[in-house]
Design a protein around this motif. Structure first.
Motif, mmCIF file in Angstrom:
data_model
loop_
_atom_site.group_PDB
_atom_site.id
_atom_site.type_symbol
_atom_site.label_atom_id
_atom_site.label_comp_id
_atom_site.label_asym_id
_atom_site.label_seq_id
_atom_site.Cartn_x
_atom_site.Cartn_y
_atom_site.Cartn_z
ATOM 1 N N LEU A 34 0.816 -1.215 0.000
ATOM 2 C CA LEU A 34 0.000 0.000 0.000
ATOM 3 C C LEU A 34 0.848 1.261 0.000
ATOM 4 O O LEU A 34 0.567 2.210 -0.735
ATOM 5 N N LEU A 35 1.904 1.296 0.817
ATOM 6 C CA LEU A 35 2.758 2.490 0.891
ATOM 7 C C LEU A 35 3.406 2.778 -0.463
ATOM 8 O O LEU A 35 3.449 3.927 -0.909
ATOM 9 N N GLY A 36 3.876 1.753 -1.123
ATOM 10 C CA GLY A 36 4.483 1.925 -2.443
ATOM 11 C C GLY A 36 3.487 2.440 -3.463
ATOM 12 O O GLY A 36 3.816 3.294 -4.289
ATOM 13 N N GLU A 37 2.275 1.911 -3.418
ATOM 14 C CA GLU A 37 1.235 2.377 -4.346
ATOM 15 C C GLU A 37 0.892 3.842 -4.090
ATOM 16 O O GLU A 37 0.683 4.607 -5.023
ATOM 17 N N ILE A 38 0.844 4.249 -2.815
ATOM 18 C CA ILE A 38 0.546 5.650 -2.488
ATOM 19 C C ILE A 38 1.661 6.558 -2.982
ATOM 20 O O ILE A 38 1.408 7.624 -3.539
ATOM 21 N N LEU A 39 2.908 6.122 -2.821
ATOM 22 C CA LEU A 39 4.036 6.938 -3.275
ATOM 23 C C LEU A 39 4.088 7.040 -4.799
ATOM 24 O O LEU A 39 4.536 8.049 -5.342
ATOM 25 N N LEU A 40 3.640 6.002 -5.480
ATOM 26 C CA LEU A 40 3.666 6.011 -6.946
ATOM 27 C C LEU A 40 2.404 6.603 -7.570
ATOM 28 O O LEU A 40 2.317 6.742 -8.787
ATOM 29 N N LEU A 41 1.442 6.977 -6.751
ATOM 30 C CA LEU A 41 0.191 7.518 -7.269
ATOM 31 C C LEU A 41 0.379 8.737 -8.178
ATOM 32 O O LEU A 41 -0.274 8.829 -9.220
ATOM 33 N N PRO A 42 1.277 9.678 -7.862
ATOM 34 C CA PRO A 42 1.463 10.805 -8.785
ATOM 35 C C PRO A 42 1.965 10.391 -10.172
ATOM 36 O O PRO A 42 1.764 11.103 -11.150
ATOM 37 N N ALA A 43 2.590 9.220 -10.272
ATOM 38 C CA ALA A 43 3.110 8.751 -11.559
ATOM 39 C C ALA A 43 2.067 7.940 -12.328
ATOM 40 O O ALA A 43 2.348 7.477 -13.428
ATOM 41 N N ALA A 44 0.865 7.784 -11.787
ATOM 42 C CA ALA A 44 -0.162 6.962 -12.432
ATOM 43 C C ALA A 44 -0.492 7.424 -13.858
ATOM 44 O O ALA A 44 -0.608 6.578 -14.753
ATOM 45 N N PRO A 45 -0.645 8.717 -14.112
ATOM 46 C CA PRO A 45 -0.929 9.116 -15.505
ATOM 47 C C PRO A 45 0.194 8.730 -16.468
ATOM 48 O O PRO A 45 -0.071 8.328 -17.604
ATOM 49 N N VAL A 46 1.434 8.825 -16.026
ATOM 50 C CA VAL A 46 2.562 8.462 -16.884
ATOM 51 C C VAL A 46 2.560 6.956 -17.129
ATOM 52 O O VAL A 46 2.757 6.501 -18.257
ATOM 53 N N ARG A 47 2.314 6.186 -16.077
ATOM 54 C CA ARG A 47 2.266 4.728 -16.238
ATOM 55 C C ARG A 47 1.106 4.337 -17.141
ATOM 56 O O ARG A 47 1.233 3.440 -17.973
ATOM 57 N N GLY A 48 -0.026 5.012 -16.989
ATOM 58 C CA GLY A 48 -1.180 4.722 -17.848
ATOM 59 C C GLY A 48 -0.908 5.059 -19.300
ATOM 60 O O GLY A 48 -1.275 4.304 -20.203
ATOM 61 N N ALA A 49 -0.247 6.188 -19.529
ATOM 62 C CA ALA A 49 0.085 6.580 -20.901
ATOM 63 C C ALA A 49 1.068 5.583 -21.508
ATOM 64 O O ALA A 49 0.970 5.253 -22.694
ATOM 65 N N GLY A 50 2.000 5.100 -20.701
ATOM 66 C CA GLY A 50 2.949 4.097 -21.185
ATOM 67 C C GLY A 50 2.247 2.814 -21.581
ATOM 68 O O GLY A 50 2.569 2.201 -22.604
ATOM 69 N N TRP A 51 1.262 2.407 -20.782
ATOM 70 C CA TRP A 51 0.504 1.198 -21.093
ATOM 71 C C TRP A 51 -0.252 1.368 -22.407
ATOM 72 O O TRP A 51 -0.255 0.471 -23.256
ATOM 73 N N VAL A 52 -0.892 2.521 -22.568
ATOM 74 C CA VAL A 52 -1.644 2.786 -23.798
ATOM 75 C C VAL A 52 -0.704 2.764 -24.998
ATOM 76 O O VAL A 52 -1.015 2.169 -26.039
ATOM 77 N N LEU A 53 0.442 3.388 -24.868
ATOM 78 C CA LEU A 53 1.409 3.411 -25.959
ATOM 79 C C LEU A 53 1.862 2.002 -26.323
ATOM 80 O O LEU A 53 1.944 1.652 -27.509
ATOM 81 N N ARG A 54 2.124 1.163 -25.325
ATOM 82 C CA ARG A 54 2.516 -0.223 -25.597
ATOM 83 C C ARG A 54 1.408 -0.976 -26.323
ATOM 84 O O ARG A 54 1.675 -1.772 -27.230
ATOM 85 N N GLN A 55 0.145 -0.721 -25.957
ATOM 86 C CA GLN A 55 -0.973 -1.386 -26.616
ATOM 87 C C GLN A 55 -1.089 -0.944 -28.073
ATOM 88 O O GLN A 55 -1.346 -1.768 -28.960
ATOM 89 N N VAL A 56 -0.903 0.341 -28.325
ATOM 90 C CA VAL A 56 -0.992 0.865 -29.696
ATOM 91 C C VAL A 56 0.120 0.276 -30.557
ATOM 92 O O VAL A 56 -0.117 -0.152 -31.699
ATOM 93 N N VAL A 57 1.331 0.226 -30.019
ATOM 94 C CA VAL A 57 2.460 -0.334 -30.771
ATOM 95 C C VAL A 57 2.224 -1.813 -31.057
ATOM 96 O O VAL A 57 2.461 -2.290 -32.176
ATOM 97 N N ALA A 58 1.738 -2.555 -30.064
ATOM 98 C CA ALA A 58 1.478 -3.985 -30.262
ATOM 99 C C ALA A 58 0.430 -4.209 -31.353
ATOM 100 O O ALA A 58 0.587 -5.093 -32.200
ATOM 101 N N GLU A 59 -0.623 -3.405 -31.364
ATOM 102 C CA GLU A 59 -1.667 -3.556 -32.384
ATOM 103 C C GLU A 59 -1.141 -3.168 -33.767
ATOM 104 O O GLU A 59 -1.448 -3.832 -34.773
ATOM 105 N N ALA A 60 -0.346 -2.110 -33.836
ATOM 106 C CA ALA A 60 0.238 -1.701 -35.119
ATOM 107 C C ALA A 60 1.143 -2.800 -35.674
ATOM 108 O O ALA A 60 1.101 -3.108 -36.871
ATOM 109 N N GLU A 61 1.949 -3.416 -34.803
ATOM 110 C CA GLU A 61 2.819 -4.505 -35.256
ATOM 111 C C GLU A 61 1.993 -5.713 -35.679
ATOM 112 O O GLU A 61 2.316 -6.374 -36.663
ATOM 113 N N ARG A 62 0.920 -5.995 -34.946
ATOM 114 C CA ARG A 62 0.072 -7.124 -35.305
ATOM 115 C C ARG A 62 -0.517 -6.920 -36.699
ATOM 116 O O ARG A 62 -0.519 -7.826 -37.528
#
Length: 96
Positions: free
Chosen positions: A3-31
């Motif tokens: 829980l403490l780690g998740e709370i500390l990383l909460l401000p980075a959630a939008p960046v992590r989410g954007a990274g996930w979306v980017l990985r999904q887009v790249v994977a679909e483009a390659e497919r």
């Protein structure tokens, strides 16, 4: 992480989410890029262009080689990851 780690990383959630979306887009483009049906359609279109005189033999050979290389990579991906439809080509040397 807990829980403490998740709370500390909460401000980075939008960046992590954007990274996930980017990985999904790249994977679909390659497919889509390595989809054997799409490559077959492009090969058929290329043959039609040659028959109609829109491209010369040298251009046909060059583009055909590129498409056949893509088809070979697609077959390697399928052999490497049956059922998943996606596996990075072994010759790219990428790490995740």
């Amino acid at each position: 992480m807990g829980l403490l780690g998740e709370i500390l990383l909460l401000p980075a959630a939008p960046v992590r989410g954007a990274g996930w979306v980017l990985r999904q887009v790249v994977a679909e483009a390659e497919r889509q890029y390595y989809d054997p049906a799409a490559v077959q359609r492009e090969l058929s279109s290329l043959a039609e262009q040659l028959d109609q005189g829109l491209i010369d033999e040298a251009e046909f050979d060059r583009r055909e080689d590129e498409l056949l290389d893509r088809l070979e990579v697609a077959q390697q991906r399928r052999a490497a990851a049956p059922g998943s439809g996606f596996a990075p080509p072994s010759n790219e040397g990428r790490t995740s």
